[in-house]
Design a protein around this motif. Structure first.
Motif, short mmCIF file in Angstrom:
data_model
loop_
_atom_site.label_atom_id
_atom_site.label_comp_id
_atom_site.label_asym_id
_atom_site.label_seq_id
_atom_site.Cartn_x
_atom_site.Cartn_y
_atom_site.Cartn_z
N LEU A 155 36.56 43.29 -9.10
CA LEU A 155 36.64 43.52 -10.54
C LEU A 155 37.70 42.67 -11.21
N ARG A 156 38.89 42.59 -10.58
CA ARG A 156 39.99 41.90 -11.24
C ARG A 156 39.70 40.42 -11.43
N MET A 157 38.78 39.86 -10.65
CA MET A 157 38.42 38.45 -10.80
C MET A 157 37.74 38.18 -12.13
N VAL A 158 37.16 39.21 -12.74
CA VAL A 158 36.46 39.06 -14.03
C VAL A 158 37.12 39.90 -15.12
N GLY A 159 38.39 40.25 -14.91
CA GLY A 159 39.14 40.96 -15.94
C GLY A 159 38.90 42.44 -16.02
N GLY A 160 38.32 43.03 -14.97
CA GLY A 160 38.05 44.47 -14.97
C GLY A 160 39.09 45.24 -14.21
N ALA A 161 39.13 46.55 -14.44
CA ALA A 161 40.08 47.42 -13.75
C ALA A 161 39.51 48.83 -13.64
N ILE A 162 39.84 49.49 -12.53
CA ILE A 162 39.47 50.90 -12.35
C ILE A 162 40.56 51.75 -12.99
N ASP A 163 40.17 52.57 -13.98
CA ASP A 163 41.13 53.41 -14.69
C ASP A 163 41.26 54.79 -14.04
N ALA A 164 40.18 55.27 -13.45
CA ALA A 164 40.21 56.60 -12.84
C ALA A 164 39.07 56.69 -11.84
N GLY A 165 39.17 57.69 -10.95
CA GLY A 165 38.12 57.90 -9.95
C GLY A 165 38.51 57.33 -8.60
#
Length: 517
Positions: A58-68
């Motif tokens: 995810l971080r390679m495309v600017g994403g992040a896990i916020d919860a779960g």
């Protein structure tokens, strides 16, 4: 651990991009130790985001896990990096194959085995060669010279060299001929039979439901349906998820000649035909939707209409004037405006400043007149600011007009993108996925705004969009592309019933689908 326990469990997963765009909302699913789990849904539903979260990319495309949480064999994957996830036994086959074109087939397979113990590399290679004999035959050939289907085989083979317990597959049938799609389906079944659990993200719903044991349907980042695949196929009304609810739009009655006429247009990139003899007629004052699966040629069509791509044959006429061969700024001066699939805003500027950029094509003052602030230049600027204020009010952007774009939530940024295009006073507006990534509430709100804008600004609109509920509720007419060719055109209701459209979106029809009204 009991065999009845899932090998992979995703629980209440929330994902955002750039801190503002919510892509997954509380997604949960379980992957059994054996079999295939299908993840279905239209474009923008969150399918690929889910796979990226599991594979820690995810971080390679600017994403992040916020919860779960994401657990594999009782271990938390959401705290690992991508390499550790692969070493743990979860490997992804990415969308679009992404083989190393300048490396040989054998070198691509070796790359997949970098984390595999030496004693396991030989058995892994034999397994790959048994599944894909063509890879053994062409071991010394550069991967870039393989066909699309063979490259997909190589991408799967490369992933299998890591000896995964769970294989994540992102759109493996995308862009492949029907015969190759069937072959890929057979391979997925065999991989599962050999003991590797498969998570299959696929737009070809008929294929995915036929191969899978369990299915989940995502809509705007949420699981809206799940269960045994046979039950999902029987009661899920999958075609409504892909093509929207049944439209009751009355067929458009043309009262004057079509304002935009595209006849036999083709666009080629090298030996690849992105558009093949496509024809579209858009009535003045109408909303005309251009839809189709991934890779159908929709954005290519918009790029050709705006002069970004050169056509290899055919004609494009707007209000009787030929667009073919014109540069983009010349086409804009004819009254053609557009928005972009990916936001192209100046994030460090205010909303008003971004909207003023849209007025550029109307500017008459030269460099020195503007710099010296002559009376004519000041009058022109005042008129442009009045125009910007009106557009901001129509799009309900007035309260944030002086805010920096980077501080706005994603839904408002999409409205700023639309507003900038409108500030150029277009008579023909091309919208490229205007509600992509929006929530259902935001999409409904924007649809109402676009309907109002069409009337108040006397617009003709050509719309590319994957949200079928949005399309079917707004469009007067719909044209459907598949593999660069037009396969259907008509009212939304006519298109929804067209067998070729159902095949393009859902794959070959199942008895269940054929029985639906």
């Amino acid at each position: 651990m009991a065999d009845t326990e899932p090998v992979l469990r995703v629980h209440d997963l929330h994902v955002t991009y750039g801190g503002t765009l919510r892509a997954l909302h509380g997604v949960s699913l379980e992957v059994p130790r054996e079999g295939v789990v299908a993840v279905l849904g239209g474009n923008g539903a969150g399918k690929s985001t889910l796979l990226r979260a599991i594979s820690a990319t995810l971080r390679m495309v600017g994403g992040a896990i916020d919860a779960g949480s994401i657990e594999f064999e009782g271990r938390r994957l959401d705290h690992m990096d991508a390499a550790a996830v692969v070493r743990a036994g979860v490997v992804q086959v990415p969308e679009g194959r992404q083989v190393f074109e300048h490396l040989t087939v054998e070198e691509n397979l070796r790359a997949g085995a970098m984390t595999t113990a030496r004693r396991l590399r030989g058995p892994a290679r034999r397994r790959v060669h048994e599944l894909f004999p063509v890879l053994h035959e062409r071991a010394a050939q550069p991967a870039g010279l393989l066909s699309g289907g063979e490259q997909q085989m190589l991408a799967i083979g490369r992933a299998l060299m890591a000896c995964p317990r769970v294989l994540l597959m992102d759109e493996p049938s995308l862009g492949l001929a029907p015969r190759m799609v069937n072959r890929i389906g057979e391979i997925i079944t065999e991989i599962s039979r050999q003991g590797t659990a498969v998570v299959l993200v696929e737009q070809n719903a008929a294929l995915a439901l036929r191969l899978s044991n369990v299915a989940y349907v995502l809509e705007v980042g949420r699981v809206t349906l799940s269960g045994p695949a046979c039950e999902v196929a029987a009661r899920g009304r999958i075609e409504e998820r892909y093509l929207g609810g049944r439209s009751t739009t009355v067929p458009l009655q043309r009262k004057e000649p079509d304002t935009l006429v595209v006849q036999g247009v083709s666009v080629r990139f090298g030996g690849v035909a992105a558009l093949s003899e496509v024809s579209i007629s858009v009535a003045a004052g109408s909303v005309h939707a251009l839809i189709g699966p991934n890779g159908a040629g929709k954005s290519t069509c918009l790029n050709a209409l705006t002069g970004v791509y050169r056509t290899t044959q055919g004609s494009m006429r707007y209000r009787g004037k030929e667009l073919t061969g014109l540069r983009p700024h010349r086409i804009a001066h004819l009254g053609v405006g557009r928005t972009f699939q990916n936001l192209a805003l100046s994030a460090s500027a205010t909303v008003e400043e971004n909207l003023l950029l849209g007025c550029h094509r109307l500017t008459r003052a030269g460099f020195f007149s503007a710099g010296l602030r002559t009376p004519a230049a000041r009058r022109e600027e005042a008129e442009q600011r009045r125009r910007v204020g009106r557009i901001a009010d129509l799009l309900e952007l007035g309260p944030v007009q002086n805010d920096l774009v980077k501080t706005l939530p994603y839904g408002l940024r999409k409205r700023v993108e639309l507003g900038r295009a409108l500030c150029g006073e277009p008579s023909l507006l091309l919208l490229d996925e205007p509600v992509a990534g929006m929530t259902a509430e935001e999409s409904t709100r924007l649809a109402a705004m676009i309907a109002r804008l069409r009337t108040e600004l006397d617009l003709t609109i050509l719309l590319v969009e994957h949200d079928m509920a949005f399309v079917m509720g707004l469009a007067d007419e719909v044209t459907v592309l598949d593999f660069g060719r037009r396969i259907a055109s008509g009212s939304p209701a006519q298109v929804q019933r067209d067998p070729e459209v159902l095949r393009a979106y859902l794959g070959e029809a199942t008895p269940t689908q054929e029985a639906l009204p």
